[in-house]
Design an enzyme around this catalytic site. Structure first.
Site, mmCIF file in Angstrom:
data_model
loop_
_atom_site.group_PDB
_atom_site.id
_atom_site.type_symbol
_atom_site.label_atom_id
_atom_site.label_comp_id
_atom_site.label_asym_id
_atom_site.label_seq_id
_atom_site.Cartn_x
_atom_site.Cartn_y
_atom_site.Cartn_z
ATOM 1 N N LYS A 178 35.901 35.563 29.189
ATOM 2 C CA LYS A 178 36.919 34.933 28.547
ATOM 3 C C LYS A 178 37.331 33.765 28.744
ATOM 4 O O LYS A 178 37.712 32.926 27.635
ATOM 5 C CB LYS A 178 38.307 35.964 28.976
ATOM 6 C CG LYS A 178 38.070 37.512 28.649
ATOM 7 C CD LYS A 178 39.230 38.428 29.216
ATOM 8 C CE LYS A 178 39.617 38.205 30.592
ATOM 9 N NZ LYS A 178 38.533 39.011 31.494
ATOM 10 N N ARG A 188 47.747 42.720 30.026
ATOM 11 C CA ARG A 188 46.760 43.619 30.590
ATOM 12 C C ARG A 188 47.106 45.039 30.751
ATOM 13 O O ARG A 188 46.398 45.596 31.581
ATOM 14 C CB ARG A 188 46.666 42.990 31.979
ATOM 15 C CG ARG A 188 44.969 42.742 32.385
ATOM 16 C CD ARG A 188 45.283 41.919 33.740
ATOM 17 N NE ARG A 188 43.956 41.371 34.404
ATOM 18 C CZ ARG A 188 43.507 40.319 34.272
ATOM 19 N NH1 ARG A 188 43.878 39.309 33.267
ATOM 20 N NH2 ARG A 188 42.320 40.032 34.946
ATOM 21 N N ARG A 214 29.464 33.078 39.642
ATOM 22 C CA ARG A 214 30.243 32.105 39.367
ATOM 23 C C ARG A 214 30.886 30.971 40.115
ATOM 24 O O ARG A 214 31.071 31.261 41.359
ATOM 25 C CB ARG A 214 31.561 32.857 38.830
ATOM 26 C CG ARG A 214 32.634 31.819 38.086
ATOM 27 C CD ARG A 214 33.934 32.561 37.554
ATOM 28 N NE ARG A 214 34.526 33.519 38.115
ATOM 29 C CZ ARG A 214 35.412 34.466 37.677
ATOM 30 N NH1 ARG A 214 35.423 34.139 36.131
ATOM 31 N NH2 ARG A 214 35.931 35.401 38.229
ATOM 32 N N ARG A 272 35.455 32.005 43.679
ATOM 33 C CA ARG A 272 36.872 32.488 43.736
ATOM 34 C C ARG A 272 36.691 33.532 44.803
ATOM 35 O O ARG A 272 35.716 34.098 44.866
ATOM 36 C CB ARG A 272 37.145 32.859 42.529
ATOM 37 C CG ARG A 272 37.874 32.102 41.786
ATOM 38 C CD ARG A 272 38.300 32.522 40.361
ATOM 39 N NE ARG A 272 38.717 34.019 40.118
ATOM 40 C CZ ARG A 272 38.923 34.580 38.973
ATOM 41 N NH1 ARG A 272 38.814 33.756 37.958
ATOM 42 N NH2 ARG A 272 39.503 35.768 38.795
ATOM 43 N N ARG A 312 38.377 45.512 40.784
ATOM 44 C CA ARG A 312 38.856 44.639 39.393
ATOM 45 C C ARG A 312 38.487 45.561 38.300
ATOM 46 O O ARG A 312 39.227 45.709 37.424
ATOM 47 C CB ARG A 312 38.458 43.359 39.408
ATOM 48 C CG ARG A 312 39.271 42.509 40.451
ATOM 49 C CD ARG A 312 38.659 41.118 40.665
ATOM 50 N NE ARG A 312 38.609 40.322 39.385
ATOM 51 C CZ ARG A 312 37.934 39.153 39.421
ATOM 52 N NH1 ARG A 312 37.103 38.552 40.398
ATOM 53 N NH2 ARG A 312 37.961 38.245 38.208
HETATM 54 P P1 AP5 Z 1 34.274 33.860 33.059
HETATM 55 O O1 AP5 Z 1 34.183 33.059 31.487
HETATM 56 O O2 AP5 Z 1 34.918 33.167 34.117
HETATM 57 O O3 AP5 Z 1 34.869 35.461 32.825
HETATM 58 P P2 AP5 Z 1 36.188 35.630 32.547
HETATM 59 O O4 AP5 Z 1 36.298 36.805 31.657
HETATM 60 O O5 AP5 Z 1 37.207 34.679 32.449
HETATM 61 O O6 AP5 Z 1 36.587 36.419 34.232
HETATM 62 P P3 AP5 Z 1 37.969 36.425 35.049
HETATM 63 O O7 AP5 Z 1 37.212 36.621 36.589
HETATM 64 O O8 AP5 Z 1 38.446 34.942 35.105
HETATM 65 O O9 AP5 Z 1 38.795 37.425 34.669
HETATM 66 P P4 AP5 Z 1 39.554 38.452 35.055
HETATM 67 O O10 AP5 Z 1 40.310 38.684 33.963
HETATM 68 O O11 AP5 Z 1 39.209 39.381 36.072
HETATM 69 O O12 AP5 Z 1 40.444 37.233 36.271
HETATM 70 P P5 AP5 Z 1 41.881 36.396 35.867
HETATM 71 O O13 AP5 Z 1 41.692 35.224 36.304
HETATM 72 O O14 AP5 Z 1 42.476 36.498 34.464
HETATM 73 O O15 AP5 Z 1 32.786 34.052 33.161
HETATM 74 C C1 AP5 Z 1 32.403 34.836 34.265
HETATM 75 C C2 AP5 Z 1 30.846 34.105 34.851
HETATM 76 O O16 AP5 Z 1 29.958 34.509 34.116
HETATM 77 C C3 AP5 Z 1 30.847 32.668 34.876
HETATM 78 O O17 AP5 Z 1 30.140 32.008 35.938
HETATM 79 C C4 AP5 Z 1 30.260 32.300 33.415
HETATM 80 O O18 AP5 Z 1 29.443 31.220 33.522
HETATM 81 C C5 AP5 Z 1 29.254 33.503 33.421
HETATM 82 N N1 AP5 Z 1 29.230 34.023 31.805
HETATM 83 C C6 AP5 Z 1 30.280 33.756 30.902
HETATM 84 N N2 AP5 Z 1 29.648 34.492 29.825
HETATM 85 C C7 AP5 Z 1 28.332 34.645 30.084
HETATM 86 C C8 AP5 Z 1 27.374 35.310 28.973
HETATM 87 N N3 AP5 Z 1 27.622 35.568 27.959
HETATM 88 N N4 AP5 Z 1 26.268 35.362 29.663
HETATM 89 C C9 AP5 Z 1 25.906 35.158 30.909
HETATM 90 N N5 AP5 Z 1 26.908 34.668 31.771
HETATM 91 C C10 AP5 Z 1 28.068 34.364 31.442
HETATM 92 O O19 AP5 Z 1 42.734 37.340 36.839
HETATM 93 C C11 AP5 Z 1 42.627 37.338 38.340
HETATM 94 C C12 AP5 Z 1 43.726 38.177 39.033
HETATM 95 O O20 AP5 Z 1 45.009 37.712 38.688
HETATM 96 C C13 AP5 Z 1 43.630 39.588 38.496
HETATM 97 O O21 AP5 Z 1 42.656 40.541 39.167
HETATM 98 C C14 AP5 Z 1 45.075 40.199 38.751
HETATM 99 O O22 AP5 Z 1 45.480 40.320 40.036
HETATM 100 C C15 AP5 Z 1 45.863 38.967 38.458
HETATM 101 N N6 AP5 Z 1 46.079 38.964 37.034
HETATM 102 C C16 AP5 Z 1 45.922 38.012 36.108
HETATM 103 N N7 AP5 Z 1 46.596 38.219 34.552
HETATM 104 C C17 AP5 Z 1 47.354 39.380 35.074
HETATM 105 C C18 AP5 Z 1 48.148 40.068 34.128
HETATM 106 N N8 AP5 Z 1 48.366 39.724 32.900
HETATM 107 N N9 AP5 Z 1 48.970 41.493 34.798
HETATM 108 C C19 AP5 Z 1 48.584 41.467 36.220
HETATM 109 N N10 AP5 Z 1 47.963 40.737 36.912
HETATM 110 C C20 AP5 Z 1 47.186 39.860 36.369
#
Ligand code: AP5
Length: 217
Positions: A13, A87, A126, A159, A170
């Protein structure tokens, strides 16, 4: 243009949002990035969010809805991509209510689809830049110089919530609470673009741009 990017942790994402926002000049509103900035700044919201984030659970809906509606208002008229929000169905309902009040609507939901088996390697490999937010991978998207941001910001970091134990939590949280958000938008007859995100990064971007092009964007 106003978009929502949905998908499990590690679906790409953040990676794809950066490309979409650069191409279309939109704001990138990532709930995870905003929470991490609040934590780094030591705010009350950041302190409240910390334990949920460290364990891989979800931060309470009321805190998130207020935070993200505030970010949407700040983005103003230029449009945005929501990353990591909504979410839960409660968050989706909160977003809908706020948009309705403002006379706005989301143009499309982009759903990145990746099987769980592909996720663990992505997360443990990552590396991110704490200054500019750029995301790399030790195999799939290497920085030019090992461990350093390509934009000259300095060292990359891993991270804390990318450990195998927290990633598995997660994913569990995603299946229990977040997967239902797609069903919510299907029931509401929103425009949903389903993308196979289990393919190389550039191909995923191309599939998204082609689909958005079909919407006349
Ligand atoms: P990346 O692009 O970083 O993936 P992502 O989908 O953004 O993953 P996140 O870990 O950021 O998502 P998340 O939703 O768990 O975390 P968030 O920060 O929102 O890609 C990942 C890796 O893969 C990278 O190294 C990239 O290079 C590689 N990659 C990408 N595409 C690829 C491909 N096609 N092929 C191969 N490799 C690839 O949330 C963190 C925490 O915050 C949550 O756990 C929760 O506690 C809290 N939180 C956030 N939002 C909310 C909400 N709305 N409600 C409640 N709690 C929340």
């Amino acid at each position: 243009m106003k978009l929502i990017l949905l998908g499990p942790p590690g679906a790409g994402k953040g990676t794809q949002c950066k490309r979409i926002t650069e191409k279309y000049g939109l704001a990138h509103l990532s709930s995870g990035d905003i929470l991490r900035a609040e934590r780094a700044a030591g705010t009350e919201l950041g302190r409240k969010a910390q334990s949920y984030m460290d364990s891989g659970g979800l931060v309470p809906d009321d805190l998130i809805i207020d935070m993200m509606i505030g970010a949407i208002k700040k983005a103003g008229a230029k449009g945005y991509v929501l990353d990591g929000f909504p979410r839960t169905v409660v968050q989706a309902e909160g977003l809908d209510a706020a948009l309705k009040k403002a006379g706005e609507r989301i143009d499309a939901i982009v759903s990145l689809e990746v099987p769980d088996e592909a996720i663990l390697d992505r997360m443990t490999g990552r590396r991110s830049c704490p200054k500019c937010g750029a995301v790399y991978h030790i195999v799939n998207l290497k920085p030019k110089v090992d461990g350093q941001c390509d934009k000259g910001c300095g060292p990359l970091m891993q991270r804390k919530d990318d450990s195998p134990e927290v990633v598995s939590n997660r994913l569990k949280t995603y299946h229990e609470q977040t997967a239902a958000v797609l069903g919510y938008y299907q029931r509401n007859r929103s425009r949903i673009i389903q993308i196979n995100a289990d393919q190389p990064i550039d191909e995923v971007s191309q599939a998204i741009f082609t689909a958005l092009g079909r919407l006349g964007r």
